[in-house]
Design a protein around this motif. Structure first.
Motif, mmCIF file in Angstrom:
data_model
loop_
_atom_site.group_PDB
_atom_site.id
_atom_site.type_symbol
_atom_site.label_atom_id
_atom_site.label_comp_id
_atom_site.label_asym_id
_atom_site.label_seq_id
_atom_site.Cartn_x
_atom_site.Cartn_y
_atom_site.Cartn_z
ATOM 1 N N ALA A 121 -5.251 12.993 10.644
ATOM 2 C CA ALA A 121 -4.138 13.307 9.326
ATOM 3 C C ALA A 121 -2.697 12.505 9.293
ATOM 4 O O ALA A 121 -2.043 12.641 8.454
ATOM 5 N N SER A 122 -1.987 12.128 10.447
ATOM 6 C CA SER A 122 -0.450 11.628 10.832
ATOM 7 C C SER A 122 -1.553 10.419 11.124
ATOM 8 O O SER A 122 0.115 9.653 11.775
ATOM 9 N N GLY A 123 -1.952 9.624 10.472
ATOM 10 C CA GLY A 123 -1.922 7.936 10.989
ATOM 11 C C GLY A 123 -2.323 7.407 12.385
ATOM 12 O O GLY A 123 -1.435 6.557 12.658
ATOM 13 N N LYS A 124 -3.362 8.316 12.238
ATOM 14 C CA LYS A 124 -3.838 7.377 13.782
ATOM 15 C C LYS A 124 -4.544 5.357 13.225
ATOM 16 O O LYS A 124 -4.076 4.872 14.924
ATOM 17 N N THR A 125 -5.020 5.826 12.197
ATOM 18 C CA THR A 125 -5.728 5.050 12.404
ATOM 19 C C THR A 125 -4.138 3.522 11.930
ATOM 20 O O THR A 125 -5.289 2.620 12.841
ATOM 21 N N GLU A 160 0.309 -1.015 -0.418
ATOM 22 C CA GLU A 160 0.148 -0.057 -0.250
ATOM 23 C C GLU A 160 1.434 1.381 -0.088
ATOM 24 O O GLU A 160 0.076 2.505 0.466
ATOM 25 N N GLY A 161 2.078 1.018 -0.128
ATOM 26 C CA GLY A 161 2.996 2.058 0.124
ATOM 27 C C GLY A 161 3.626 2.934 0.951
ATOM 28 O O GLY A 161 4.100 3.468 1.531
ATOM 29 N N ILE A 162 2.976 1.640 2.422
ATOM 30 C CA ILE A 162 3.584 2.315 4.030
ATOM 31 C C ILE A 162 4.899 1.505 3.859
ATOM 32 O O ILE A 162 5.037 0.230 4.573
HETATM 33 P P1 ADP Z 1 -5.822 10.280 11.179
HETATM 34 O O1 ADP Z 1 -6.667 8.773 11.828
HETATM 35 O O2 ADP Z 1 -4.765 10.821 11.992
HETATM 36 O O3 ADP Z 1 -6.777 11.442 10.944
HETATM 37 P P2 ADP Z 1 -5.581 8.520 8.327
HETATM 38 O O4 ADP Z 1 -4.953 7.797 9.576
HETATM 39 O O5 ADP Z 1 -6.781 8.596 8.284
HETATM 40 O O6 ADP Z 1 -5.402 9.939 9.436
HETATM 41 O O7 ADP Z 1 -4.214 8.879 7.962
HETATM 42 C C1 ADP Z 1 -4.336 9.615 6.750
HETATM 43 C C2 ADP Z 1 -3.634 8.765 5.622
HETATM 44 O O8 ADP Z 1 -2.561 8.002 5.547
HETATM 45 C C3 ADP Z 1 -4.206 7.416 5.069
HETATM 46 O O9 ADP Z 1 -4.533 7.869 3.951
HETATM 47 C C4 ADP Z 1 -3.126 6.323 4.926
HETATM 48 O O10 ADP Z 1 -3.271 5.588 4.645
HETATM 49 C C5 ADP Z 1 -1.710 7.086 5.342
HETATM 50 N N1 ADP Z 1 -0.690 6.526 6.003
HETATM 51 C C6 ADP Z 1 -0.527 6.111 7.678
HETATM 52 N N2 ADP Z 1 0.323 6.094 7.642
HETATM 53 C C7 ADP Z 1 1.217 6.127 6.602
HETATM 54 C C8 ADP Z 1 2.648 5.995 6.658
HETATM 55 N N3 ADP Z 1 3.286 5.349 7.825
HETATM 56 N N4 ADP Z 1 3.505 5.953 5.355
HETATM 57 C C9 ADP Z 1 2.600 6.445 4.509
HETATM 58 N N5 ADP Z 1 1.046 6.514 4.665
HETATM 59 C C10 ADP Z 1 0.010 6.695 5.945
#
Ligand code: ADP
Length: 808
Positions: free
Chosen positions: A49-53, A19-21
Motif C-alpha cells: 500500500a505504499s504506491g508500487k502500482t 486524482e489527488g496525486i
Molecule cells: P501497493 O501496490 O504498493 O500495495 P498501491 O499502488 O495500490 O499500493 O497504492 C495504494 C494507494 O495509494 C492507491 O489508492 C493509490 O492511488 C494511492 N497512491 C499511490 N501513490 C500516491 C501518491 N503519490 N499520492 C497519493 N496517493 C497515492
C-alpha cells in the motif's frame, strides 16, 4: 512533484494531479531518481500500500511515450482484469491496453497492437512458447509481487519467464515490485537493476498482540479491549473498531483465518456483531447486495454469504465465484460491509485496506509438513500491511491474538520484531525443470546441454546457489526423462524437441501430464483394437460354425438323395435361411463394433485420465471417501484408461481414488447435477468447480490434439467429453448450451419445452421461448439475437460480430 515528471505522454502529470496525486511518495521519488522514466531497471522493495502500482505505471507510460511496448505481469489471474481497468484510464492519452487471460495455447497475436499488455507469468510463458511475435518488441516488463519466485509451485515459471524475456530483449527495462523481503539486493543483482528499498508507509502502522483485556502495541502503548465471558476475542476487537468513530464513522476490520471453513464460520459469528452497528440506509443497501450475491449462483456458499452480508459481514476465499469476490471487495471499500473474514489469498494483491487487521490464525495445516505450520513472516506482514486507509483512518492497527503471555512473547519475536524471510529460488525442483527445460529446447533457447546450463545461469537460482553441481545433476535427470518419453531427441551434442515435444510445450502441459495422457490414450487404442478383434472373431467363428452346420445338414440330405422338387426347394430354403441369419450375425457384430466405437472411451474414463495428471489439483480423500471410491472404482473399472493399481500399492491406489473423486465431480457436472449438490457432495466451493472444469477443458483439448498427432483413435469421444464439461450438460444439450447466454439450466428448460436445437430455437414460437426462460424478456431477446434470429423491426440494424460468431 508530479507536475515536474518528464518523459510521460502529455496530459498524464495533470491527470495524476486531478486524482489527488500532487507529489510522489518518497519511494516513488527514489524510483524516479533511479531512472524508471529513462528506461533503467529497478527493483522496488517497499511495504504494501505504499504506491508500487504508480512506479510501474510511470515506467510503462514513459516506455510507451518513447514508442515502446510494456508488459505487466500480474501475480494472480483474478488481478489481470482489475489492473487492465486501472491502466485503461490512460486511454485518453492514446495508450492502449490488452489483457491476455484465455487459454494457454494461443499466440495472442492481436496483443501486438497494444501498448501495455497485462498477463500472468504462466500466460507470458505460454505466449513465448507459442512464438508471439510482439514478445521481441518489448521495451519494459513489470513484475508485480516478484517475491513470488519463492513460491514452490508458481515461482519457477516467473523466474524462467523473466530470464527468457531478458534474453530475447537485451537491454529490456525490468521493473520488479516486491514486498519487503530479506534479500531484495539479491533480486536486484539477478535482474541487473538498481534497488529502491524503503520502510516508508503513507499511513502509520501499529502492530500489536491482544492478550488478556488489552492490545499491546510495538510502540509500547496499550489499548484496552475487554473480552467478556463467553465472547470471542475477534468479536470484541471488531466491536471495538466499530465503536471508535472517526468523522462519525466506525472502523472496518479484516480478519485473517487459516481455512475457508473458518472464514465462513467466523463471518457468520461476526455478523451478529456488525448488525448492531448499521444504519437503516445501510441495512437496505446490504439487503440489495445480498440479493445480488444470491443471483450469482444458486449454492449454499452463495446463501451463507448473502445471509452474513445482509448483516454487514462477509467472507472471502478462493472457493468463491469471482463475481462474489468482486462484489464483496467493492462493498468493503465502500464501507458498507464492516468486516471481511479472509484466507491469506486476499492479502496477496487485492486492494482492500481496512482500519484494523486481525490475524486470528498464524498457523495453517500443511499436508507436506504433516501438521500445523507457522506462516511466513512475509505473509503475516502482508496481511498486516492491509491496515490503515490513507486519508480515512488516523492510523492502521494490526493485531495478533495470544491466549497467554508466552504466546504473546513468541508472536512479538516471531513476527512483529522479525524481518521477512529471504526469497529463495525453487527452480532446481524436478517438476519445475521438467516443464521449463522442454520449453527451453522447444522454443530454441538452447540446443545443447551446455547451452541449457548457460541459460539456467541467468536465473535467480544461479545467483543464489552454493551447492555446485546440483543444477547440473537435476538437468541431466530431467533430460533423460524427456528423452525416454520421446519429447526430445539427441544426436551427438545437439538436443532437439520431437514433434510431440513441440506440441506438449505449446499446449503448456507438464511433460509428465502429457506422458500420462499419451499412455492413457494408447491404452484406449490398444483396448479398442483388441475389442474389435474379439467382435470380428465372434463373427468369423459364428459363420464358420454355420458353414459346418450347413454342410452337416446338406450331407445327410444329399446322401439320402433328393427325391422330389419340393425336397430340393426345402433344402435350398434352409440354406437361404442360414445365409440370411449369417448376414444378421455380421450386422449385429457391426452394431456392436459401432456402439463400442462411439461410446469408448467414456467421459468418466477421460475425466479420470486428466484428473490423474500433475496439472490437475487433486481433491483430497476425506474420511469415508476411501470406501466410497474403492467401491466406485471396481464398479467403473472397464472405463479406466489404464491399469488400476492394486490396493497394496498404497500411495498409487490412494492417488487413483483421489483422481476418481475429481473425475466423478466432473461427470456430475457434465450430467447437469445442481451446483449446490456438487459443492455439498465434494466439500468444495463454486469457485473450485469452475477451476476444475476449466482445467479439465484445457487438458481434454490437449488430449484431443495429442490423440490426433499420434493417431491414437477416437477424437470424437474426447471432443464430446470436453464440450460436456465445458457447458456442464448431457449430450443432447450440447448444441443449445453453446449459444451465448443460454447455459446449462436454460438449455434444459428450452429442451423440455420442445426446443432441442439451435435450428428449433431460431424457428420456435416466441412465447414458448419466453415461458422456458421464465418470462425474462431481455434474456430471451439477447439469446434469440445470439442464435441469429432477427427481429423484423431490427432489419436495418447491422448484425454485430458476436452474433456472427455465435451463429457460426
Ligand atoms: P501497493 O501496490 O504498493 O500495495 P498501491 O499502488 O495500490 O499500493 O497504492 C495504494 C494507494 O495509494 C492507491 O489508492 C493509490 O492511488 C494511492 N497512491 C499511490 N501513490 C500516491 C501518491 N503519490 N499520492 C497519493 N496517493 C497515492
Amino acid at each position: 512533484k508530479t507536475a515536474d515528471l518528464h518523459g510521460l505522454p502529455p496530459g498524464v502529470p495533470e491527470h495524476l494531479q486531478s486524482e489527488g496525486i500532487e507529489e510522489l511518495y518518497p519511494p516513488q521519488g527514489a524510483a524516479v531518481d533511479a531512472g524508471i522514466l529513462d528506461g533503467e531497471s529497478v527493483v522496488a522493495s517497499i511495504p504494501t500500500a505504499s504506491g508500487k502500482t504508480l512506479i510501474a505505471e510511470l515506467a510503462m507510460l514513459s516506455a510507451v511515450q518513447r514508442g515502446g511496448k510494456a508488459l505487466y505481469i500480474v501475480p494472480l489471474r483474478a488481478l489481470a482484469s482489475e489492473k487492465k481497468a486501472e491502466f485503461e484510464r490512460w486511454a485518453e492519452y492514446g495508450v492502449t491496453v490488452g489483457v491476455s487471460t484465455g487459454n494457454y495455447d494461443s499466440s495472442g497475436e492481436w496483443l501486438g497492437s497494444r501498448d501495455i499488455i497485462v498477463a500472468t507469468s504462466e500466460k507470458v510463458d505460454s505466449l513465448v512458447r507459442n512464438g508471439a511475435p510482439w514478445v521481441d518488441d518489448l521495451d519494459c516488463v513489470v513484475s508485480d509481487e516478484v517475491h513470488l519466485v519463492n513460491d514452490r509451485h508458481r515461482g519457477p515459471t516467473l523466474e524462467v519467464t523473466l530470464a527468457k524475456l531478458r534474453k530475447i530483449n537485451p537491454g529490456l527495462q525490468t521493473v520488479a515490485l516486491s514486498a519487503t523481503v530479506g534479500n531484495a539486493d539479491e533480486i536486484a543483482d539477478w535482474l541487473d537493476a538498481e534497488l529502491v528499498q524503503s520502510d516508508w508507509r503513507p499511513i502509520d502502522l501499529k502492530m500489536g498482540v491482544h492478550y488478556g483485556n488489552a492490545i499491546n502495541f510495538d510502540d509500547g502503548s496499550q489499548r484496552e479491549v475487554e473480552v467478556e465471558r463467553g465472547q470471542k476475542k475477534t468479536a470484541a476487537l471488531v466491536d471495538d473498531t466499530l465503536s471508535e468513530k472517526v468523522d462519525g464513522q466506525g472502523g472496518s476490520s479484516l480478519v485473517f483465518v487459516n481455512s475457508r471453513r473458518n472464514a465462513e464460520s467466523e463471518a457468520r459469528r461476526l455478523a451478529d456483531v456488525t448488525k448492531g452497528h448499521l444504519t437503516d440506509d445501510e441495512r437496505a443497501k446490504l439487503r440489495e447486495l445480498a440479493a445480488d450475491l444470491r443471483d450469482v449462483s444458486d449454492t449454499d456458499t452463495s446463501d451463507t454469504l448473502a445471509k452474513a452480508v445482509a448483516k454487514g459481514a462477509a467472507f472471502h476465499h478462493a472457493g468463491l465465484a469471482s463475481e462474489h469476490r468482486a462484489l464483496v471487495e467493492e462493498a468493503f471499500r465502500d464501507r458498507l460491509i464492516k468486516v471481511v473474514c479472509a484466507t491469506p489469498t486476499l492479502a496477496a494483491g487485492v486492494n482492500t485496506p481496512s482500519r484494523r487487521v486481525i490475524v486470528r490464525d498464524w498457523r495453517r495445516y500443511d499436508g507436506e509438513f504433516g501438521g500445523m505450520k507457522p506462516l511466513d513472516v512475509l505473509e503475516i506482514h502482508q496481511m498486516c500491511g492491509r491496515a490503515g486507509r490513507p486519508g480515512l483512518d488516523p492510523y492502521g492497527e494490526a493485531v495478533l491474538l495470544a491466549k497467554d503471555s508466552e504466546t504473546m512473547d513468541e508472536l512479538f519475536e516471531r513476527y512483529i520484531w522479525a524481518d521477512a524471510e529471504d526469497v529463495r529460488s525453487k527452480l532446481a525442483a524436478e517438476p519445475a525443470l521438467r516443464t521449463h527445460l522442454l520449453a527451453t529446447v522447444a522454443s530454441g533457447f538452447a540446443n545443447t546441454r551446455q547451452g541449457i546450463l548457460d541459460f539456467l545461469d541467468q536465473t535467480l537460482y544461479a545467483t543464489q546457489t552454493t551447492e555446485s553441481g546440483r543444477l547440473e545433476t537435476v538437468t541431466d535427470t530431467v533430460l533423460a526423462y524427456l528423452e525416454a518419453n520421446e519429447f526430445i531427441e539427441r544426436e551427438d551434442d545437439t538436443i532437439r524437441a520431437t514433434n510431440i515435444g513441440h506440441t506438449v510445450s505449446r499446449l503448456y502441459l507438464d511433460p509428465m501430464s502429457a506422458a500420462e495422457i499419451i499412455d492413457g490414450l494408447r491404452f484406449a487404442a490398444d483396448k479398442r483394437v483388441e475389442k474389435l478383434r474379439v467382435i470380428e472373431g465372434k463373427e468369423s467363428t459364428s459363420s464358420e460354425s454355420k458353414q459346418q452346420k450347413r454342410q452337416s445338414q446338406e450331407e445327410p440330405d444329399m446322401s439320402a438323395g433328393f427325391t422330389t422338387a419340393s425336397d430340393l426347394q426345402a433344402a435350398s430354403n434352409a440354406a437361404d435361411d442360414e445365409g440370411g441369419s449369417e448376414a444378421d450375425g455380421s450386422e449385429e457384430a457391426d452394431d456392436e463394433a459401432d456402439e463400442f466405437e462411439t461410446t469408448y472411451p467414456t467421459p468418466l474414463g477421460l475425466y479420470h485420465l486428466v484428473s490423474r495428471t500433475p496439472d490437475m489439483y487433486e481433491l483430497y480423500l476425506k474420511s469415508g471417501d476411501r470406501e466410497t471410491y474403492t467401491e466406485l472404482c471396481y464398479e467403473r473399472e472397464p472405463e479406466f484408461l489404464g491399469r488400476v493399481p492394486s490396493e497394496y500399492e498404497d500411495v498409487a491406489f490412494e492417488d487413483w481414488l483421489a483422481a476418481l473423486k475429481t473425475a466423478k465431480l466432473l461427470e456430475d457436472w457434465a450430467s447437469e447435477t445442481d451446483e449446490d449438490r456438487i459443492t455439498d457432495r465434494y466439500g468444495v466451493g463454486p469457485g473450485d468447480i469452475r477451476g476444475k472444469v476449466d482445467t479439465a477443458e484445457w487438458l481434454l483439448g490437449a488430449a484431443e490434439q495429442l490423440a490426433g498427432d499420434l493417431d491414437l483413435g477416437n477424437n470424437v469421444a474426447v471432443r464430446e467429453a470436453k464440450k460436456r464439461v465445458e457447458y456442464g450438460v448431457r449430450e443432447e444439450l450440447l448444441d443449445l448450451a453453446g449459444v451465448r447466454g443460454v447455459g446449462r439450466k436454460r438449455a434444459r428448460r428450452l429442451f423440455e419445452a420442445g426446443i432441442v436445437s439451435r435450428a428449433d430455437l431460431r424457428e420456435a414460437d416466441k412465447s414458448v421461448v419466453l415461458a422456458a426462460l421464465r418470462g425474462r424478456e431481455k434474456t430471451a431477446e439477447k439469446i434469440l439475437e445470439n442464435v441469429g434470429r432477427r427481429d423484423p423491426s431490427m432489419d436495418d440494424v447491422e448484425e454485430d460480430s458476436e452474433t456472427r460468431v455465435a451463429t457460426g
